[in-house]
Design a protein around this motif. Sequence first.
Motif: not given
Length: 244
Positions: A11-19, A23-37
């Motif tokens: 259970g703990i391993l699954a939760i920490l893996t998802m976190l 976190a990695g996904g946010m670092v990769e995806i969020v900046p794209l919302f602030f780039i026009k192209e």
Amino acid sequence: MKHDKIERNLGILAILTMLAISAGGMVEIVPLFFIKETVEKVEGVRPYTPLELRGRDIYIREGCYLCHSQMIRPFRDEALRYGHYSLAAESKYDHPFQWGSKRTGPDLARVGNKYSNEWQTQHLIAPRSLVPQSVMPNYPWLIKNALDYSDIQKRMLALRTTGVPYSNSQAEYERNVTEFGADVAKQLHIPDAEKNLIGQEQLNNYDGKADQVTEMDALVSYLQVLGTMVDFKKYADDEFVKYR
């Protein structure tokens, strides 16, 4: 030993893996919302003409992508052999893109106008007549098969839904005139697709046969446009271009 406890607790391993993934996904995806192209604008890149589009479909149908990539990597040895590395903008109208992951034959990203129409036609009919060591299959039926372009408008309309700027109204046509110039805009106008397809074949006669539009005409027209849209002389100071 803390990691040992974590690894033993599912259970703990699954939760920490998802976190960690979140976190990695946010670092990769969020900046794209602030780039026009996310794809740089490169002058000269345009959608395929109706004839080139049908040629690309045949290229995919025959499995050419299984042995030929269309992605030159930014390494010196790649530049020496093929030319300037591939730009993301060159594939902006490719659905799906043809980057590939394996090269049994050479990369084709810059093959356009490297050989004559006659050479391309003969190479497709009987590769070993020109390149004795080639392992490429023969494709003699391409010059025999009449090209089916009865659904070319539907194919262009389908790509239009993905964002490819084929025009289907006067307003869209005028937009393309501004974006690509009048000559290109005419080729991208869906109502005139069949006329434009036949006109391009008659003007260039890619397969050397004047009596009909063949699948060979379409495929050679596609091969001859690869890598020709961008004027790489403008990149003359690029460290990879100087090795050509």
